[in-house]
Enzyme design. Structure first.
Site, PDB file in Angstrom:
ATOM      1  N   ASP A 232       0.841  -1.194   0.000  1.00 29.67           N
ATOM      2  CA  ASP A 232       0.000   0.000   0.000  1.00 29.67           C
ATOM      3  C   ASP A 232       0.880   1.249   0.000  1.00 29.67           C
ATOM      4  OD1 ASP A 232      -3.020   0.740   0.390  1.00 29.67           O
ATOM      5  OD2 ASP A 232      -1.829   2.205   1.502  1.00 29.67           O
TER       6      ASP A 232
HETATM    7  C1  LIG Z   1       2.494   8.867  -5.527  1.00 30.82           C
HETATM    8  C2  LIG Z   1       2.166   7.848  -6.569  1.00 30.82           C
HETATM    9  C3  LIG Z   1       1.236   6.849  -6.344  1.00 30.82           C
HETATM   10  N1  LIG Z   1       0.939   5.932  -7.309  1.00 30.82           N
HETATM   11  C4  LIG Z   1      -0.033   4.839  -7.082  1.00 30.82           C
HETATM   12  C5  LIG Z   1       0.593   3.597  -6.469  1.00 30.82           C
HETATM   13  C6  LIG Z   1      -0.608   2.855  -5.984  1.00 30.82           C
HETATM   14  O1  LIG Z   1      -1.058   1.971  -7.005  1.00 30.82           O
HETATM   15  C7  LIG Z   1      -1.657   3.940  -5.750  1.00 30.82           C
HETATM   16  C8  LIG Z   1      -2.060   4.006  -4.310  1.00 30.82           C
HETATM   17  O2  LIG Z   1      -3.052   3.045  -4.061  1.00 30.82           O
HETATM   18  P1  LIG Z   1      -2.841   1.666  -3.325  1.00 30.82           P
HETATM   19  O3  LIG Z   1      -4.046   1.467  -2.460  1.00 30.82           O
HETATM   20  O4  LIG Z   1      -1.478   1.583  -2.714  1.00 30.82           O
HETATM   21  O5  LIG Z   1      -2.858   0.564  -4.497  1.00 30.82           O
HETATM   22  P2  LIG Z   1      -3.958   0.216  -5.592  1.00 30.82           P
HETATM   23  O6  LIG Z   1      -5.347   0.451  -5.071  1.00 30.82           O
HETATM   24  O7  LIG Z   1      -3.568   0.895  -6.876  1.00 30.82           O
HETATM   25  O8  LIG Z   1      -3.724  -1.346  -5.815  1.00 30.82           O
HETATM   26  P3  LIG Z   1      -3.937  -2.575  -4.775  1.00 30.82           P
HETATM   27  O9  LIG Z   1      -4.539  -2.038  -3.506  1.00 30.82           O
HETATM   28  O10 LIG Z   1      -4.838  -3.564  -5.467  1.00 30.82           O
HETATM   29  O11 LIG Z   1      -2.545  -3.126  -4.581  1.00 30.82           O
HETATM   30  O12 LIG Z   1      -1.056   5.182  -6.166  1.00 30.82           O
HETATM   31  C9  LIG Z   1       1.577   5.968  -8.548  1.00 30.82           C
HETATM   32  O13 LIG Z   1       1.298   5.139  -9.415  1.00 30.82           O
HETATM   33  N2  LIG Z   1       2.507   6.950  -8.773  1.00 30.82           N
HETATM   34  C10 LIG Z   1       2.841   7.889  -7.857  1.00 30.82           C
HETATM   35  O14 LIG Z   1       3.697   8.745  -8.129  1.00 30.82           O
END
Ligand SMILES: Cc1cn([C@H]2C[C@H](O)[C@@H](COP(=O)(O)OP(=O)(O)OP(=O)(O)O)O2)c(=O)[nH]c1=O
Length: 188
Positions: free
Chosen positions: A68
């Site tokens: 996460d």
């Molecule tokens: C800050 C930042 C975040 N993110 C993304 C990463 C994570 O996928 C998302 C945060 O949400 P998460 O809840 O971490 O992940 P998710 O819902 O995409 O996937 P899952 O729970 O099924 O594993 O933000 C980027 O892609 N680039 C960035 O620069």
């Protein structure tokens, strides 16, 4: 023979595991993420990584990876934006300042669970209102913590980064590879 399972619906995490050369199965957790407001950011990402793991059933030979990512400004967690106004507020708060990105990782088998988090500092250039509005128009903000993607057009906001770039994208890859090795999972 141990099998790697990715407990995530995130296309970025899938791409990163491919980059590391793993053969794996995607088995996303359907658990609705509920953020405990009283937790500190490091506790929150560990809690959520564990929470996602607990909603996925595992077989004896499987090694499950869940994680996460949250963005933190002034000790406040900025998750994924719910609407346009929230995305705008996030980007205004990040403008011209340094924020923290926490990624919590949980590696689980039926016998044991290991978890850790990685912290990265990201500094944004000052952003104009027009830049913020144009960026929101790209649609990139919606499924991202803090309303930006460093791997996309959000890269154009970043003045500097201190820490693991891939952790900001969603998975601290080099650390994950090292930890998975201790569970008998190796890439090619
Ligand atoms: C800050 C930042 C975040 N993110 C993304 C990463 C994570 O996928 C998302 C945060 O949400 P998460 O809840 O971490 O992940 P998710 O819902 O995409 O996937 P899952 O729970 O099924 O594993 O933000 C980027 O892609 N680039 C960035 O620069």
């Amino acid at each position: 023979m141990k099998r790697l399972i990715l407990g995530s619906q995130s296309p970025r995490r899938k791409d990163l595991l491919h980059l590391a050369g793993y053969d794996f199965e995607v088995r996303p957790s359907r658990a609705e993420e509920i953020m405990e407001k009283t937790l500190s950011p490091d506790e929150a990402v560990l809690y959520l990584a564990r929470f996602k793991a607990e909603a996925i059933s595992l077989k004896e030979n499987e090694v499950l990876l869940t994680s996460d990512t949250v963005v933190v400004q002034d000790n406040e967690i900025l998750g994924k934006p719910a609407d346009l106004q929230e995305a705008r507020n996030h980007l205004k708060r990040l403008s011209g300042r340094t924020h923290q990105v926490y990624t919590g990782v949980c590696i689980s088998t039926v016998e044991e669970q290991k978890e850790f988090f990685v912290l990265t500092d990201v500094t944004f250039f000052p952003l104009t209102d027009d830049e913020i509005d144009d960026y929101i128009e790209t649609g990139e903000v919606w499924d991202k913590a803090g309303s930006y993607g460093i791997q996309g057009k959000g890269a154009l906001f970043v003045e500097k980064i201190h820490g693991d770039y891939y952790s900001v994208v969603g998975l601290p890859l080099a650390r994950v590879v090292r930890e998975l090795k201790t569970f008998g999972i190796v890439g090619s």
